[in-house]
Write a protein that holds these residues in place. Structure first.
Motif, PDB file in Angstrom:
ATOM      1  N   LYS A 122      23.268   3.812  32.278  1.00 20.93           N
ATOM      2  CA  LYS A 122      21.950   3.450  31.745  1.00 20.93           C
ATOM      3  C   LYS A 122      22.101   2.114  31.030  1.00 20.93           C
ATOM      4  N   LYS A 123      21.354   1.115  31.460  1.00 26.97           N
ATOM      5  CA  LYS A 123      21.568  -0.227  30.913  1.00 26.97           C
ATOM      6  C   LYS A 123      20.484  -0.638  29.935  1.00 26.97           C
ATOM      7  N   TYR A 124      19.251  -0.251  30.228  1.00 24.35           N
ATOM      8  CA  TYR A 124      18.162  -0.549  29.302  1.00 24.35           C
ATOM      9  C   TYR A 124      17.743   0.748  28.634  1.00 24.35           C
ATOM     10  N   LEU A 125      17.844   0.812  27.317  1.00 23.15           N
ATOM     11  CA  LEU A 125      17.473   2.025  26.593  1.00 23.15           C
ATOM     12  C   LEU A 125      16.144   1.792  25.920  1.00 23.15           C
ATOM     13  N   GLY A 165       8.001 -10.785  23.927  1.00 24.70           N
ATOM     14  CA  GLY A 165       8.416  -9.972  22.788  1.00 24.70           C
ATOM     15  C   GLY A 165       9.276 -10.765  21.830  1.00 24.70           C
ATOM     16  N   GLU A 166       9.670 -10.112  20.748  1.00 25.51           N
ATOM     17  CA  GLU A 166      10.550 -10.713  19.744  1.00 25.51           C
ATOM     18  C   GLU A 166      11.890 -11.086  20.381  1.00 25.51           C
ATOM     19  N   PRO A 167      12.604 -12.030  19.782  1.00 20.04           N
ATOM     20  CA  PRO A 167      13.947 -12.325  20.287  1.00 20.04           C
ATOM     21  C   PRO A 167      14.839 -11.076  20.209  1.00 20.04           C
ATOM     22  N   GLY A 168      15.763 -10.960  21.127  1.00 22.98           N
ATOM     23  CA  GLY A 168      16.744  -9.879  21.062  1.00 22.98           C
ATOM     24  C   GLY A 168      16.236  -8.514  21.479  1.00 22.98           C
ATOM     25  N   THR A 169      15.161  -8.457  22.265  1.00 26.28           N
ATOM     26  CA  THR A 169      14.658  -7.159  22.705  1.00 26.28           C
ATOM     27  C   THR A 169      15.041  -6.858  24.156  1.00 26.28           C
ATOM     28  N   ALA A 170      15.981  -7.621  24.697  1.00 22.66           N
ATOM     29  CA  ALA A 170      16.510  -7.378  26.048  1.00 22.66           C
ATOM     30  C   ALA A 170      15.606  -7.897  27.169  1.00 22.66           C
ATOM     31  N   LYS A 171      14.781  -8.900  26.888  1.00 23.80           N
ATOM     32  CA  LYS A 171      13.948  -9.499  27.939  1.00 23.80           C
ATOM     33  C   LYS A 171      14.825 -10.192  28.982  1.00 23.80           C
ATOM     34  N   THR A 172      15.761 -10.994  28.501  1.00 23.74           N
ATOM     35  CA  THR A 172      16.653 -11.691  29.423  1.00 23.74           C
ATOM     36  C   THR A 172      17.496 -10.689  30.200  1.00 23.74           C
ATOM     37  N   MET A 173      17.993  -9.683  29.500  1.00 22.45           N
ATOM     38  CA  MET A 173      18.807  -8.669  30.162  1.00 22.45           C
ATOM     39  C   MET A 173      18.014  -7.992  31.284  1.00 22.45           C
ATOM     40  N   LEU A 174      16.787  -7.604  31.005  1.00 24.56           N
ATOM     41  CA  LEU A 174      15.959  -6.954  32.025  1.00 24.56           C
ATOM     42  C   LEU A 174      15.719  -7.881  33.211  1.00 24.56           C
ATOM     43  N   ALA A 202       9.213 -14.924  27.484  1.00 20.53           N
ATOM     44  CA  ALA A 202       8.685 -15.756  26.406  1.00 20.53           C
ATOM     45  C   ALA A 202       8.840 -15.015  25.087  1.00 20.53           C
ATOM     46  N   ASN A 203       9.266 -15.739  24.073  1.00 17.80           N
ATOM     47  CA  ASN A 203       9.412 -15.139  22.753  1.00 17.80           C
ATOM     48  C   ASN A 203       8.127 -15.266  21.965  1.00 17.80           C
ATOM     49  N   THR A 204       7.707 -14.156  21.351  1.00 16.43           N
ATOM     50  CA  THR A 204       6.491 -14.232  20.556  1.00 16.43           C
ATOM     51  C   THR A 204       6.693 -15.133  19.335  1.00 16.43           C
ATOM     52  N   GLN A 249      23.383   3.704  19.673  1.00 15.80           N
ATOM     53  CA  GLN A 249      23.988   3.836  20.990  1.00 15.80           C
ATOM     54  C   GLN A 249      24.126   2.481  21.681  1.00 15.80           C
ATOM     55  N   ILE A 250      23.094   1.643  21.554  1.00 16.35           N
ATOM     56  CA  ILE A 250      23.160   0.308  22.165  1.00 16.35           C
ATOM     57  C   ILE A 250      24.299  -0.492  21.542  1.00 16.35           C
ATOM     58  N   ILE A 251      24.405  -0.433  20.204  1.00 13.60           N
ATOM     59  CA  ILE A 251      25.481  -1.171  19.528  1.00 13.60           C
ATOM     60  C   ILE A 251      26.826  -0.713  20.076  1.00 13.60           C
ATOM     61  N   ASN A 274      27.565   0.834  22.937  1.00 13.79           N
ATOM     62  CA  ASN A 274      27.739   0.461  24.350  1.00 13.79           C
ATOM     63  C   ASN A 274      28.098  -1.004  24.501  1.00 13.79           C
ATOM     64  N   GLU A 275      27.306  -1.845  23.835  1.00 16.13           N
ATOM     65  CA  GLU A 275      27.486  -3.281  24.016  1.00 16.13           C
ATOM     66  C   GLU A 275      28.809  -3.753  23.425  1.00 16.13           C
ATOM     67  N   VAL A 276      29.116  -3.271  22.214  1.00 18.49           N
ATOM     68  CA  VAL A 276      30.371  -3.685  21.601  1.00 18.49           C
ATOM     69  C   VAL A 276      31.541  -3.125  22.418  1.00 18.49           C
TER      70      VAL A 276
HETATM   71  N1  LIG Z   1      16.442  -1.599  24.596  1.00 19.08           N
HETATM   72  C1  LIG Z   1      17.658  -2.115  24.788  1.00 19.08           C
HETATM   73  N2  LIG Z   1      18.517  -1.549  25.667  1.00 19.08           N
HETATM   74  C2  LIG Z   1      19.749  -2.055  25.878  1.00 19.08           C
HETATM   75  N3  LIG Z   1      20.229  -3.145  25.250  1.00 19.08           N
HETATM   76  C3  LIG Z   1      19.442  -3.775  24.354  1.00 19.08           C
HETATM   77  C4  LIG Z   1      18.123  -3.285  24.075  1.00 19.08           C
HETATM   78  N4  LIG Z   1      17.571  -4.106  23.150  1.00 19.08           N
HETATM   79  C5  LIG Z   1      18.482  -5.057  22.877  1.00 19.08           C
HETATM   80  N5  LIG Z   1      19.621  -4.860  23.593  1.00 19.08           N
HETATM   81  C6  LIG Z   1      20.826  -5.677  23.482  1.00 19.08           C
HETATM   82  O1  LIG Z   1      20.443  -6.955  23.022  1.00 19.08           O
HETATM   83  C7  LIG Z   1      20.989  -7.961  23.864  1.00 19.08           C
HETATM   84  C8  LIG Z   1      20.149  -9.221  23.796  1.00 19.08           C
HETATM   85  O2  LIG Z   1      19.079  -9.149  24.578  1.00 19.08           O
HETATM   86  P1  LIG Z   1      18.447 -10.409  25.326  1.00 19.08           P
HETATM   87  O3  LIG Z   1      18.151  -9.942  26.687  1.00 19.08           O
HETATM   88  O4  LIG Z   1      19.234 -11.633  25.188  1.00 19.08           O
HETATM   89  O5  LIG Z   1      17.144 -10.528  24.431  1.00 19.08           O
HETATM   90  P2  LIG Z   1      15.894 -11.475  24.552  1.00 19.08           P
HETATM   91  O6  LIG Z   1      15.975 -12.208  25.849  1.00 19.08           O
HETATM   92  O7  LIG Z   1      14.754 -10.515  24.461  1.00 19.08           O
HETATM   93  O8  LIG Z   1      15.962 -12.360  23.356  1.00 19.08           O
HETATM   94  C9  LIG Z   1      21.104  -7.300  25.207  1.00 19.08           C
HETATM   95  O9  LIG Z   1      22.042  -7.926  26.015  1.00 19.08           O
HETATM   96  C10 LIG Z   1      21.554  -5.917  24.780  1.00 19.08           C
HETATM   97  O10 LIG Z   1      22.903  -5.958  24.454  1.00 19.08           O
END
Ligand SMILES: Nc1ncnc2c1ncn2[C@@H]1O[C@H](COP(=O)(O)OP(=O)(O)O)[C@@H](O)[C@H]1O
Ligand SMILES: [Mg+2]
Length: 371
Positions: free
Chosen positions: A63-66, A89-98, A207-209, A241-243, A245-247
């Motif tokens: 599971k990659k996006y929680l 959305g806000e920065p750091g909400t996984a937009k780029t990841m998705l 896009a970041n809000t 859990q995300i912390i 997994n990612e770490v």
């Molecule tokens: N809902 C989520 N599920 C999984 N990982 C998340 C989630 N929200 C944040 N992260 C973590 O935050 C990181 C940064 O996200 P990123 O895609 O760069 O954010 P954004 O593009 O929204 O600023 C992701 O790579 C992931 O490690």
């Protein structure tokens, strides 16, 4: 896992999963030119309960996006249609990841990307010229240097446009005709200057809000996209859990074999969550810092602390060091935020330390390092 580059692109990182899903996918309905069906793309991003069979082996799909599963499903369906997908959305909400995961699964390529900045020009989006060839032979397809929008249309793959609102509005608007007519006009090539998009082409923007108002998108462009708002993670357990997994993934890639400390992840997840929401688990109102308290920041604070422990200490996570790194992450935006963090420690962390002791107590005792 051994990689020869620091951060391989998603399609390489998850090569085995994608290969297994292609086998699993036989017989499922699939839009033209997609590498996987919408069902398989969904499974790739949200994970499967049971491992997927591939030849003689089974492959677990992580599971990659929680968070919001329905959001992921809507994103996939949008991409199968004729409008673009805009993740806001806000920065750091996984937009780029998705956006990377969607492109890797749908097109097998997540690197066909425009990085939006104040200096982004139309050339960087559509195409430019190899001037030596242009001068020697005049304009021709050979002299044309394709940029991500051209590549996406020509190959029938997704084009990613990161941080679109950082680019000047008139440059953003060069997407309008392409998104509505699916054809790119190259006037220099005269009669042969029309590139018709192949099926499978679409655009995912992010896009970041927080950048809102910098270069607001025109309403004409907005109409060509379906907007999806990606919210911060809604609960502490998920954030923890995300912390972890990612770490865990970062540590494995760096050869750090120290088992992760769940309590430290809990401290950070709680701190970030409560400060972001402006209210504690017990319902007490607290002042929100102006800094972005994103999950991505929490991951980096944890990882920083883990590395310090690994390289300088005995490997054990130290709450004092955790506080130092928290200060580093928050104070880069404003000094006033430090007072809000101090306030949080003096009230909320104090109460949790009294109630729960243990790691919370050590965290509270390290408050002297909040400066
Ligand atoms: N809902 C989520 N599920 C999984 N990982 C998340 C989630 N929200 C944040 N992260 C973590 O935050 C990181 C940064 O996200 P990123 O895609 O760069 O954010 P954004 O593009 O929204 O600023 C992701 O790579 C992931 O490690
Ligand atoms: Mg991003």
């Amino acid at each position: 896992m051994e990689h020869s580059v620091l951060r391989p692109q998603a399609e390489r990182r998850y090569q085995a999963e994608l290969a297994a899903l292609r086998v699993w996918d036989q017989g499922n309905r699939k839009p033209q030119n997609w590498q996987l069906s919408p069902k398989a793309v969904r499974l790739f991003i949200l994970g499967s309960r049971e491992p997927v069979r591939c030849g003689g082996e089974t492959v677990a799909i992580q599971k990659k996006y929680l968070g919001n599963d329905a959001l992921v499903e809507r994103c996939i369906i949008t991409l199968a249609g004729n409008r673009g997908l805009m993740l806001v959305g806000e920065p750091g909400t996984a937009k780029t990841m998705l956006s990377e995961l969607l492109s890797a699964a749908i097109s097998g390529c997540s690197t066909n990307t425009v990085q939006g900045t104040a200096g982004t020009t139309e050339d960087m989006i559509k195409y430019s010229w190899n001037y030596a060839l242009l001068l020697a032979n005049g304009p021709s397809r050979q002299a044309l240097v394709p940029a991500p929008l051209y590549v996406g249309m020509e190959k029938g793959i997704l084009t990613r446009f990161e941080e679109i609102t950082r680019t000047p509005a008139e440059v953003q608007d060069s997407l309008i005709s392409v998104l509505s007519d699916k054809v790119l006009n190259i006037p220099e090539l005269g009669d042969e200057g029309l590139l018709f998009a192949r099926p499978g082409f679409n655009v995912i923007g992010t896009a970041n809000t927080r950048d809102k108002g910098v270069n607001e998108m025109s309403s004409a462009l907005k109409r060509r996209f379906n907007f999806e708002t990606v919210l911060p993670v809604g609960d502490v357990a998920l954030e923890k859990q995300i912390i972890l997994n990612e770490v865990g993934a970062l540590a494995a890639a760096a050869g750090i074999t120290q088992p992760l400390d769940e309590e430290a992840a809990e401290l950070l997840a709680t701190t970030y969550h409560e400060l972001r929401e402006g209210v504690t688990a017990e319902g007490q109102r607290i002042e929100k810092p102006s800094a972005v308290m994103s999950t991505a920041e929490a991951v980096s604070v944890y990882y920083q602390t883990l590395m310090t422990a690994w390289y300088y200490g005995d490997g054990r996570m130290d709450e004092g060091c955790l506080v130092d790194n928290l200060v580093g992450a928050v104070a880069k935006e404003s000094r006033e935020d430090m007072e809000k963090i101090s306030g949080y420690f003096a009230t909320v962390v104090r109460d949790k330390a009294r109630r729960e002791g243990g790691a919370w107590k050590r965290y509270y005792e390290a408050r002297g390092r909040l400066k």
